[in-house]
Design a protein around this motif. Structure first.
Motif, PDB file in Angstrom:
ATOM      1  N   HIS A  83       0.848  -1.200   0.000  1.00  7.77           N
ATOM      2  CA  HIS A  83       0.000   0.000   0.000  1.00  7.77           C
ATOM      3  C   HIS A  83       0.879   1.243   0.000  1.00  7.77           C
ATOM      4  O   HIS A  83       1.750   1.377   0.849  1.00  7.77           O
ATOM      5  N   LEU A  84       0.626   2.146  -0.940  1.00 10.98           N
ATOM      6  CA  LEU A  84       1.332   3.419  -0.996  1.00 10.98           C
ATOM      7  C   LEU A  84       0.327   4.544  -0.846  1.00 10.98           C
ATOM      8  O   LEU A  84      -0.793   4.435  -1.334  1.00 10.98           O
ATOM      9  N   GLY A  85       0.742   5.626  -0.210  1.00 18.37           N
ATOM     10  CA  GLY A  85      -0.166   6.729   0.037  1.00 18.37           C
ATOM     11  C   GLY A  85       0.234   8.007  -0.660  1.00 18.37           C
ATOM     12  O   GLY A  85       1.418   8.268  -0.897  1.00 18.37           O
ATOM     13  N   ILE A  86      -0.776   8.799  -0.993  1.00 22.03           N
ATOM     14  CA  ILE A  86      -0.611  10.165  -1.500  1.00 22.03           C
ATOM     15  C   ILE A  86      -1.626  10.984  -0.711  1.00 22.03           C
ATOM     16  O   ILE A  86      -2.805  10.653  -0.689  1.00 22.03           O
ATOM     17  N   SER A  87      -1.157  12.059  -0.057  1.00 22.92           N
ATOM     18  CA  SER A  87      -2.075  12.821   0.785  1.00 22.92           C
ATOM     19  C   SER A  87      -1.832  14.317   0.661  1.00 22.92           C
ATOM     20  O   SER A  87      -0.823  14.756   0.108  1.00 22.92           O
ATOM     21  N   SER A  88      -2.773  15.079   1.202  1.00 21.49           N
ATOM     22  CA  SER A  88      -2.671  16.531   1.201  1.00 21.49           C
ATOM     23  C   SER A  88      -3.515  17.098   2.337  1.00 21.49           C
ATOM     24  O   SER A  88      -4.583  16.566   2.637  1.00 21.49           O
ATOM     25  N   ALA A  89      -3.023  18.186   2.947  1.00 20.48           N
ATOM     26  CA  ALA A  89      -3.808  18.874   3.973  1.00 20.48           C
ATOM     27  C   ALA A  89      -4.957  19.650   3.347  1.00 20.48           C
ATOM     28  O   ALA A  89      -5.950  19.946   4.000  1.00 20.48           O
ATOM     29  N   THR A  90      -4.823  19.976   2.066  1.00 18.71           N
ATOM     30  CA  THR A  90      -5.871  20.683   1.332  1.00 18.71           C
ATOM     31  C   THR A  90      -6.625  19.678   0.469  1.00 18.71           C
ATOM     32  O   THR A  90      -6.013  18.950  -0.317  1.00 18.71           O
ATOM     33  N   PRO A  91      -7.945  19.588   0.583  1.00 15.10           N
ATOM     34  CA  PRO A  91      -8.700  18.618  -0.212  1.00 15.10           C
ATOM     35  C   PRO A  91      -8.453  18.796  -1.713  1.00 15.10           C
ATOM     36  O   PRO A  91      -8.288  19.909  -2.195  1.00 15.10           O
ATOM     37  N   PHE A  92      -8.436  17.687  -2.420  1.00 16.94           N
ATOM     38  CA  PHE A  92      -8.244  17.712  -3.868  1.00 16.94           C
ATOM     39  C   PHE A  92      -9.181  16.705  -4.518  1.00 16.94           C
ATOM     40  O   PHE A  92      -9.781  15.867  -3.842  1.00 16.94           O
ATOM     41  N   SER A  93      -9.307  16.818  -5.827  1.00 15.25           N
ATOM     42  CA  SER A  93     -10.092  15.853  -6.600  1.00 15.25           C
ATOM     43  C   SER A  93      -9.126  14.993  -7.398  1.00 15.25           C
ATOM     44  O   SER A  93      -8.083  15.463  -7.849  1.00 15.25           O
ATOM     45  N   PHE A  94      -9.484  13.746  -7.569  1.00 19.41           N
ATOM     46  CA  PHE A  94      -8.649  12.797  -8.302  1.00 19.41           C
ATOM     47  C   PHE A  94      -9.483  12.174  -9.410  1.00 19.41           C
ATOM     48  O   PHE A  94     -10.546  11.620  -9.156  1.00 19.41           O
ATOM     49  N   SER A  95      -8.997  12.297 -10.665  1.00 20.65           N
ATOM     50  CA  SER A  95      -9.767  11.731 -11.778  1.00 20.65           C
ATOM     51  C   SER A  95      -9.090  10.534 -12.433  1.00 20.65           C
ATOM     52  O   SER A  95      -9.676   9.894 -13.288  1.00 20.65           O
ATOM     53  N   GLY A  96      -7.852  10.209 -12.028  1.00 21.84           N
ATOM     54  CA  GLY A  96      -7.226   9.009 -12.564  1.00 21.84           C
ATOM     55  C   GLY A  96      -5.727   9.142 -12.726  1.00 21.84           C
ATOM     56  O   GLY A  96      -5.149  10.211 -12.525  1.00 21.84           O
ATOM     57  N   ALA A  97      -5.104   8.030 -13.105  1.00 21.05           N
ATOM     58  CA  ALA A  97      -3.663   7.981 -13.374  1.00 21.05           C
ATOM     59  C   ALA A  97      -3.399   6.805 -14.304  1.00 21.05           C
ATOM     60  O   ALA A  97      -4.237   5.916 -14.452  1.00 21.05           O
ATOM     61  N   TRP A  98      -2.235   6.833 -14.921  1.00 22.65           N
ATOM     62  CA  TRP A  98      -1.844   5.776 -15.855  1.00 22.65           C
ATOM     63  C   TRP A  98      -0.915   4.794 -15.151  1.00 22.65           C
ATOM     64  O   TRP A  98       0.029   5.194 -14.487  1.00 22.65           O
ATOM     65  N   PHE A  99      -1.192   3.496 -15.303  1.00 20.28           N
ATOM     66  CA  PHE A  99      -0.433   2.441 -14.637  1.00 20.28           C
ATOM     67  C   PHE A  99       0.000   1.370 -15.637  1.00 20.28           C
ATOM     68  O   PHE A  99      -0.684   1.115 -16.625  1.00 20.28           O
ATOM     69  N   ALA A 100       1.135   0.743 -15.313  1.00 20.79           N
ATOM     70  CA  ALA A 100       1.616  -0.397 -16.109  1.00 20.79           C
ATOM     71  C   ALA A 100       2.462  -1.283 -15.198  1.00 20.79           C
ATOM     72  O   ALA A 100       2.870  -0.874 -14.112  1.00 20.79           O
ATOM     73  N   ALA A 101       2.726  -2.493 -15.664  1.00 19.19           N
ATOM     74  CA  ALA A 101       3.684  -3.381 -15.014  1.00 19.19           C
ATOM     75  C   ALA A 101       4.994  -3.226 -15.777  1.00 19.19           C
ATOM     76  O   ALA A 101       5.004  -3.312 -17.010  1.00 19.19           O
ATOM     77  N   PRO A 102       6.112  -2.945 -15.102  1.00 17.70           N
ATOM     78  CA  PRO A 102       7.371  -2.732 -15.813  1.00 17.70           C
ATOM     79  C   PRO A 102       7.876  -4.022 -16.452  1.00 17.70           C
ATOM     80  O   PRO A 102       7.418  -5.118 -16.129  1.00 17.70           O
TER      81      PRO A 102
END
Length: 197
Positions: A83-102
């Motif tokens: 499990h990896l985290g990404i956080s912020s003290a200021t709320p944000f919106s997340f619409s997606g990201a690009w992923f692959a297996a190396p």
């Protein structure tokens, strides 16, 4: 009446467009130096706090020639971390990201699951387990008011690039409110003028 409705719709569109600032985080202004290096050295990065197990890399790293969706830089999961985290003290919106297996010889992730939480640690939503392969795929989401993202995988390594986030809240900036107010006043004036004729 038709012009009045069109004017109100245009004002509302301007108001919504200025309320949030969208950005794509592609890591290309960073330099991995031909190796996998801890992203924590640059934290916070792009206004977000990244957990210690995020590693920055570039496409010259052995087995990561497919690592970047755009440009040459990307991020990858650290050693043995599920499990990896990404956080912020200021709320944000997340619409997606690009992923692959190396293209590494070692274990590679076969699915990714992104879960979002608000500042009270309440669940906002989850993408569920989405299959990934050596070719980049967009994992889309529609999470708003996010304080923390948890990115999980089944096993092995994955790479991520072009993270789509929006900063800002649902409260419009004062300039937008003034602009909308002027638009409504102009529409009301035009309507009165027409009724007077």
């Amino acid at each position: 009446m038709k012009n009045c409705i069109i004017g109100l719709m245009a004002s509302a569109g301007l108001l919504l467009a200025s309320a949030a600032q969208a950005s794509v985080i592609n890591f290309d202004e960073l330099d991995a130096g031909g190796k996998l290096a801890s992203l924590a050295k640059t934290a916070p990065y792009a206004g977000l706090t990244w957990s210690a197990s995020w590693f920055l890399g570039d496409t010259t790293v052995g087995g990561y020639d497919n690592g970047a969706h755009s440009g040459n830089e990307f991020v990858s999961n650290g050693f043995g971390v599920n499990h990896l985290g990404i956080s912020s003290a200021t709320p944000f919106s997340f619409s997606g990201a690009w992923f692959a297996a190396p293209n590494t010889n070692g274990s590679r992730a076969s699915w990714i699951n992104i879960t979002a939480y608000d500042s009270a640690n309440q669940l906002i939503g989850s993408t569920g387990n989405i299959a990934i392969s050596a070719s980049y795929a967009l994992i889309a989401a529609n999470f708003g008011n996010v304080a923390r993202l948890d990115i999980a995988r089944d096993k092995g390594w994955f790479v991520m690039d072009d993270l789509n986030v929006s900063s800002g809240t649902s409260v419009p900036e004062p300039g937008s409110m003034a602009l909308m107010g002027l638009g409504v006043a102009a529409l009301a004036w035009a309507r009165r003028r027409r009724q007077g004729n």
